[in-house]
Design a protein around this motif. Structure first.
Motif, PDB file in Angstrom:
ATOM      1  N   LYS A  12       0.835  -1.239  -0.186  1.00 42.69           N
ATOM      2  CA  LYS A  12       0.082  -0.180  -0.017  1.00 42.69           C
ATOM      3  C   LYS A  12       0.863   1.388  -0.074  1.00 42.69           C
ATOM      4  O   LYS A  12       0.238   2.054  -0.297  1.00 42.69           O
ATOM      5  N   ASP A  13       2.230   1.070   0.467  1.00 43.53           N
ATOM      6  CA  ASP A  13       3.219   2.379   0.381  1.00 43.53           C
ATOM      7  C   ASP A  13       3.748   2.201  -0.823  1.00 43.53           C
ATOM      8  O   ASP A  13       4.310   1.247  -1.340  1.00 43.53           O
ATOM      9  N   PRO A  14       3.501   3.310  -1.556  1.00 42.19           N
ATOM     10  CA  PRO A  14       4.168   3.467  -3.047  1.00 42.19           C
ATOM     11  C   PRO A  14       5.695   3.506  -2.819  1.00 42.19           C
ATOM     12  O   PRO A  14       6.380   3.065  -4.058  1.00 42.19           O
ATOM     13  N   LYS A  15       6.137   3.658  -1.843  1.00 44.44           N
ATOM     14  CA  LYS A  15       7.676   3.444  -1.724  1.00 44.44           C
ATOM     15  C   LYS A  15       8.328   2.482  -1.116  1.00 44.44           C
ATOM     16  O   LYS A  15       9.257   2.188  -0.582  1.00 44.44           O
ATOM     17  N   TRP A  16       7.190   1.395  -1.073  1.00 39.02           N
ATOM     18  CA  TRP A  16       7.821   0.182  -0.453  1.00 39.02           C
ATOM     19  C   TRP A  16       8.953  -0.619  -0.907  1.00 39.02           C
ATOM     20  O   TRP A  16       9.838  -1.245   0.022  1.00 39.02           O
ATOM     21  N   TRP A  17       9.203  -0.339  -2.303  1.00 40.14           N
ATOM     22  CA  TRP A  17      10.606  -1.106  -2.831  1.00 40.14           C
ATOM     23  C   TRP A  17      11.759  -0.365  -2.338  1.00 40.14           C
ATOM     24  O   TRP A  17      12.931  -1.084  -2.198  1.00 40.14           O
ATOM     25  N   LEU A  18      11.766   0.896  -2.052  1.00 44.25           N
ATOM     26  CA  LEU A  18      12.759   1.903  -1.655  1.00 44.25           C
ATOM     27  C   LEU A  18      13.128   1.342   0.034  1.00 44.25           C
ATOM     28  O   LEU A  18      14.422   1.244   0.357  1.00 44.25           O
ATOM     29  N   LYS A  19      12.128   1.369   0.590  1.00 41.57           N
ATOM     30  CA  LYS A  19      12.252   0.951   2.051  1.00 41.57           C
ATOM     31  C   LYS A  19      12.880  -0.589   2.399  1.00 41.57           C
ATOM     32  O   LYS A  19      13.557  -0.819   3.334  1.00 41.57           O
ATOM     33  N   ALA A  20      12.269  -1.320   1.382  1.00 42.01           N
ATOM     34  CA  ALA A  20      12.652  -2.765   1.477  1.00 42.01           C
ATOM     35  C   ALA A  20      14.081  -2.899   1.242  1.00 42.01           C
ATOM     36  O   ALA A  20      14.950  -3.556   1.579  1.00 42.01           O
ATOM     37  N   PHE A  21      14.366  -2.017  -0.231  1.00 39.62           N
ATOM     38  CA  PHE A  21      16.056  -2.094  -0.419  1.00 39.62           C
ATOM     39  C   PHE A  21      16.843  -1.862   0.606  1.00 39.62           C
ATOM     40  O   PHE A  21      17.967  -2.282   1.042  1.00 39.62           O
ATOM     41  N   ILE A  22      16.381  -0.450   1.502  1.00 40.11           N
ATOM     42  CA  ILE A  22      17.255  -0.056   2.427  1.00 40.11           C
ATOM     43  C   ILE A  22      17.425  -1.250   3.876  1.00 40.11           C
ATOM     44  O   ILE A  22      18.485  -1.399   4.238  1.00 40.11           O
ATOM     45  N   ALA A  23      16.021  -1.825   4.016  1.00 36.72           N
ATOM     46  CA  ALA A  23      16.034  -2.978   5.066  1.00 36.72           C
ATOM     47  C   ALA A  23      17.013  -3.960   4.531  1.00 36.72           C
ATOM     48  O   ALA A  23      17.793  -4.555   5.326  1.00 36.72           O
ATOM     49  N   CYS A  24      16.842  -4.309   3.392  1.00 34.12           N
ATOM     50  CA  CYS A  24      17.808  -5.451   2.751  1.00 34.12           C
ATOM     51  C   CYS A  24      19.583  -4.951   2.994  1.00 34.12           C
ATOM     52  O   CYS A  24      20.246  -5.711   3.403  1.00 34.12           O
ATOM     53  N   ILE A  25      19.706  -3.876   2.561  1.00 32.98           N
ATOM     54  CA  ILE A  25      21.265  -3.280   2.992  1.00 32.98           C
ATOM     55  C   ILE A  25      21.770  -3.350   4.361  1.00 32.98           C
ATOM     56  O   ILE A  25      22.660  -3.989   4.727  1.00 32.98           O
ATOM     57  N   CYS A  26      20.842  -3.008   5.129  1.00 33.18           N
ATOM     58  CA  CYS A  26      20.799  -2.753   6.679  1.00 33.18           C
ATOM     59  C   CYS A  26      21.141  -4.108   7.334  1.00 33.18           C
ATOM     60  O   CYS A  26      21.821  -4.386   8.108  1.00 33.18           O
ATOM     61  N   SER A  27      20.202  -5.225   6.932  1.00 31.85           N
ATOM     62  CA  SER A  27      20.204  -6.348   7.664  1.00 31.85           C
ATOM     63  C   SER A  27      21.374  -7.219   7.187  1.00 31.85           C
ATOM     64  O   SER A  27      21.989  -8.119   7.843  1.00 31.85           O
ATOM     65  N   SER A  28      22.199  -6.753   5.995  1.00 34.42           N
ATOM     66  CA  SER A  28      23.153  -7.637   5.659  1.00 34.42           C
ATOM     67  C   SER A  28      24.624  -7.163   6.236  1.00 34.42           C
ATOM     68  O   SER A  28      25.561  -7.624   6.109  1.00 34.42           O
ATOM     69  N   LEU A  29      24.565  -5.990   7.097  1.00 36.20           N
ATOM     70  CA  LEU A  29      25.520  -5.310   7.646  1.00 36.20           C
ATOM     71  C   LEU A  29      25.587  -5.712   9.199  1.00 36.20           C
ATOM     72  O   LEU A  29      24.400  -5.485   9.692  1.00 36.20           O
ATOM     73  N   VAL A  30      26.509  -6.362   9.778  1.00 36.40           N
ATOM     74  CA  VAL A  30      26.523  -6.347  11.264  1.00 36.40           C
ATOM     75  C   VAL A  30      26.037  -5.135  12.183  1.00 36.40           C
ATOM     76  O   VAL A  30      25.428  -5.044  13.166  1.00 36.40           O
ATOM     77  N   VAL A  31      26.901  -4.048  11.661  1.00 42.98           N
ATOM     78  CA  VAL A  31      26.816  -2.747  12.402  1.00 42.98           C
ATOM     79  C   VAL A  31      25.134  -2.421  12.337  1.00 42.98           C
ATOM     80  O   VAL A  31      24.752  -1.777  13.482  1.00 42.98           O
ATOM     81  N   THR A  32      24.486  -2.416  11.140  1.00 42.50           N
ATOM     82  CA  THR A  32      23.229  -1.758  11.178  1.00 42.50           C
ATOM     83  C   THR A  32      22.051  -2.639  11.360  1.00 42.50           C
ATOM     84  O   THR A  32      20.975  -2.262  11.122  1.00 42.50           O
ATOM     85  N   ALA A  33      22.354  -4.053  11.405  1.00 39.32           N
ATOM     86  CA  ALA A  33      21.380  -5.105  11.586  1.00 39.32           C
ATOM     87  C   ALA A  33      20.556  -4.541  12.935  1.00 39.32           C
ATOM     88  O   ALA A  33      19.095  -4.754  12.648  1.00 39.32           O
ATOM     89  N   PRO A  34      20.764  -4.195  13.776  1.00 36.04           N
ATOM     90  CA  PRO A  34      19.837  -3.812  14.947  1.00 36.04           C
ATOM     91  C   PRO A  34      18.960  -2.659  14.388  1.00 36.04           C
ATOM     92  O   PRO A  34      17.718  -2.599  14.938  1.00 36.04           O
ATOM     93  N   CYS A  35      19.226  -1.564  13.580  1.00 35.70           N
ATOM     94  CA  CYS A  35      18.250  -0.881  12.790  1.00 35.70           C
ATOM     95  C   CYS A  35      17.165  -1.502  12.192  1.00 35.70           C
ATOM     96  O   CYS A  35      16.150  -1.044  12.405  1.00 35.70           O
TER      97      CYS A  35
END
Length: 220
Positions: A12-35
């Motif tokens: 329902k969020d038109p920017k879901w793909w961008l927010k999902a992409f940021i989540a993908c990058i953050c989850s792949s890095l140990v430092v930003t995984a808690p974010c």
């Protein structure tokens, strides 16, 4: 609970793909995984108020929320983890008893998972604290009074993970493996699907909270 509504929520969020992409990058890095974990908590809050996916902002707050969720999980799983460590270290001396202790550790792990799932809901409001989440009496009361709803919720989580990790992951891995090694294809597929699992799980949490209302959903 409506699994279809939960699946539809992130889109329902038109920017879901961008927010999902940021989540993908953050989850792949140990430092930003808690974010990413903290973002999941914030997503539950937004879904509970029928709001679109939250923005990636207030990174300090996201990181702190992620650490609280991690502390919550460790706290509820601590008995099982300690018993597993003792069993592993002492297996050579305990003999057949180690098998019994291993089964007890497994039961404690299941109980810890169920209780931490309920306790997580107490962190969702902006004024939610770890002390609220570790209110064992409140968590036990919810479990005793709404056990079938909790079981249904866990089944829905299982279905979601099975669908994405077995069906979608298998399909994407087959496609990506045509242009890269299989291990890289599998990693890329999981990286793409993990944010969607996070968003849908958050929407399911929001539905459970509306039914249980263990804590106030009003933001402060």
């Amino acid at each position: 609970m409506n699994l279809g509504t939960a699946f539809y929520y992130p889109f329902k969020d038109p920017k879901w793909w961008l927010k999902a992409f940021i989540a993908c990058i953050c989850s792949s890095l140990v430092v930003t995984a808690p974010c990413t974990i903290g973002y999941g908590l914030r997503t539950v809050r937004h879904a509970a108020h029928d709001q679109p996916l939250p923005e990636w902002e207030d990174w300090g707050g996201l990181f702190a929320d992620g650490l609280r969720v991690i502390a919550l999980g460790l706290g509820y799983m601590l008995p099982a983890l300690l018993l597993m460590i003792v069993t592993a270290v002492s297996a050579a001396f305990l003999g057949p008893l180690s098998l019994i202790l291993g089964l007890i550790a497994m039961v404690l792990g299941i109980m810890g998972t169920v209780r931490s799932t309920i306790a997580y809901m107490f962190l969702v409001p902006e004024n939610g604290t770890l002390s609220d989440a570790f209110d064992f009496g409140a968590v036990t009361s919810i479990l005793n009074n709404h056990k079938w709803l909790i079981i249904k919720f866990l089944i829905f989580i299982f279905i979601t993970n099975a669908f994405f990790k077995l069906v979608c992951n298998f399909s994407l891995t087959l496609v990506f493996s045509q242009i890269m090694p299989e291990w890289a294809a599998n990693y890329l597929a999981l990286s793409i699907l993990s944010p969607l699992i996070l968003f849908i799980t958050a929407a399911l949490y929001a539905q459970v909270m509306h039914k249980l209302s263990p804590v106030s959903l009003d933001e402060t």
